[in-house]
Scaffold this motif. Sequence first.
Motif, PDB file in Angstrom:
ATOM      1  N   SER A  82       0.807  -1.222   0.000  1.00  0.00           N
ATOM      2  CA  SER A  82       0.000   0.000   0.000  1.00  0.00           C
ATOM      3  C   SER A  82       0.842   1.275   0.000  1.00  0.00           C
ATOM      4  CB  SER A  82      -0.959   0.001   1.194  1.00  0.00           C
ATOM      5  OG  SER A  82      -0.231   0.105   2.400  1.00  0.00           O
ATOM      6  N   VAL A  83       2.161   1.156   0.172  1.00  0.00           N
ATOM      7  CA  VAL A  83       3.020   2.340   0.220  1.00  0.00           C
ATOM      8  C   VAL A  83       4.175   2.243  -0.776  1.00  0.00           C
ATOM      9  CG1 VAL A  83       2.427   2.968   2.588  1.00  0.00           C
ATOM     10  CG2 VAL A  83       4.311   1.374   2.175  1.00  0.00           C
ATOM     11  N   LEU A  84       4.017   1.437  -1.814  1.00  0.00           N
ATOM     12  CA  LEU A  84       5.073   1.301  -2.828  1.00  0.00           C
ATOM     13  C   LEU A  84       5.424   2.661  -3.417  1.00  0.00           C
ATOM     14  CD1 LEU A  84       4.052  -1.924  -4.775  1.00  0.00           C
ATOM     15  CD2 LEU A  84       6.025  -1.613  -3.294  1.00  0.00           C
ATOM     16  N   GLY A  85       6.717   2.952  -3.486  1.00  0.00           N
ATOM     17  CA  GLY A  85       7.191   4.195  -4.090  1.00  0.00           C
ATOM     18  C   GLY A  85       7.178   5.408  -3.179  1.00  0.00           C
ATOM     19  N   GLN A  86       6.598   5.311  -2.000  1.00  0.00           N
ATOM     20  CA  GLN A  86       6.548   6.450  -1.081  1.00  0.00           C
ATOM     21  C   GLN A  86       7.769   6.436  -0.164  1.00  0.00           C
ATOM     22  OE1 GLN A  86       2.770   6.917   0.947  1.00  0.00           O
ATOM     23  NE2 GLN A  86       1.733   5.794  -0.681  1.00  0.00           N
ATOM     24  N   SER A  87       8.258   7.600   0.204  1.00  0.00           N
ATOM     25  CA  SER A  87       9.408   7.720   1.101  1.00  0.00           C
ATOM     26  C   SER A  87       8.954   8.180   2.466  1.00  0.00           C
ATOM     27  CB  SER A  87      10.426   8.708   0.540  1.00  0.00           C
ATOM     28  OG  SER A  87      10.986   8.202  -0.642  1.00  0.00           O
ATOM     29  N   PHE A  88       9.567   7.617   3.496  1.00  0.00           N
ATOM     30  CA  PHE A  88       9.213   7.945   4.876  1.00  0.00           C
ATOM     31  C   PHE A  88      10.475   8.091   5.712  1.00  0.00           C
ATOM     32  CE2 PHE A  88       5.799   5.198   3.272  1.00  0.00           C
ATOM     33  CZ  PHE A  88       4.706   6.022   3.458  1.00  0.00           C
ATOM     34  N   LYS A  89      10.416   9.005   6.680  1.00  0.00           N
ATOM     35  CA  LYS A  89      11.445   9.091   7.702  1.00  0.00           C
ATOM     36  C   LYS A  89      11.109   8.013   8.718  1.00  0.00           C
ATOM     37  CE  LYS A  89      14.494  12.191   9.207  1.00  0.00           C
ATOM     38  NZ  LYS A  89      15.674  12.553   8.488  1.00  0.00           N
ATOM     39  N   VAL A  90      12.063   7.100   9.007  1.00  0.00           N
ATOM     40  CA  VAL A  90      11.780   5.944   9.853  1.00  0.00           C
ATOM     41  C   VAL A  90      12.891   5.725  10.866  1.00  0.00           C
ATOM     42  CG1 VAL A  90      10.440   4.728   8.073  1.00  0.00           C
ATOM     43  CG2 VAL A  90      12.893   4.312   8.260  1.00  0.00           C
ATOM     44  N   ASN A  91      12.548   5.030  11.921  1.00  0.00           N
ATOM     45  CA  ASN A  91      13.513   4.337  12.767  1.00  0.00           C
ATOM     46  C   ASN A  91      13.450   2.892  12.312  1.00  0.00           C
ATOM     47  OD1 ASN A  91      14.159   6.610  14.182  1.00  0.00           O
ATOM     48  ND2 ASN A  91      12.986   6.079  15.998  1.00  0.00           N
ATOM     49  N   TYR A  92      14.581   2.205  12.270  1.00  0.00           N
ATOM     50  CA  TYR A  92      14.583   0.861  11.710  1.00  0.00           C
ATOM     51  C   TYR A  92      15.552  -0.058  12.427  1.00  0.00           C
ATOM     52  CZ  TYR A  92      18.866   2.349   9.321  1.00  0.00           C
ATOM     53  OH  TYR A  92      20.125   2.821   9.045  1.00  0.00           O
TER      54      TYR A  92
END
Length: 147
Positions: free
Chosen positions: A94-104
Amino acid sequence: MNATSRLSFPHSRPRFLRRALALGLTCALLGGTLPASAQVQGALGGMRTFPDAALRGTLTITAMSDATLNGRAIRMAPGMRLFSPQNTLVMAHSVLGQSFKVNYLIEPSTGMLLTAWILSQGEADQPRKGSDTVDRNYRSEYDAVTK
């Protein structure tokens, strides 16, 4: 009294079904009225706690098992979990191609992306080790000059 009458259910079936239905409806109504404090509050004011090993970066999911993390290609672990700012699971498709600021978190033995949390603005403002770290274990004269 015969054997079948002693083993029969003491209540009539319609009465039992009405009581079970009433009990089920009561539970459903009470469950729907939980106080706001019992519900998850990610970006709504409460701050989530992240593991100490979690790093910061920018995640873009490019395919169902591939992503870029800080501009570098990375494989996602088969059980990779992506959490929204409200701490709910996000399906990768559902979020293909979108960029997010994340902790990982990276799985140490395979180097695959294991877990990522999409950050709210307040969480992103908190300092964390991650995308600004150096990817080598030595220093050069250039590093001393730039600091």
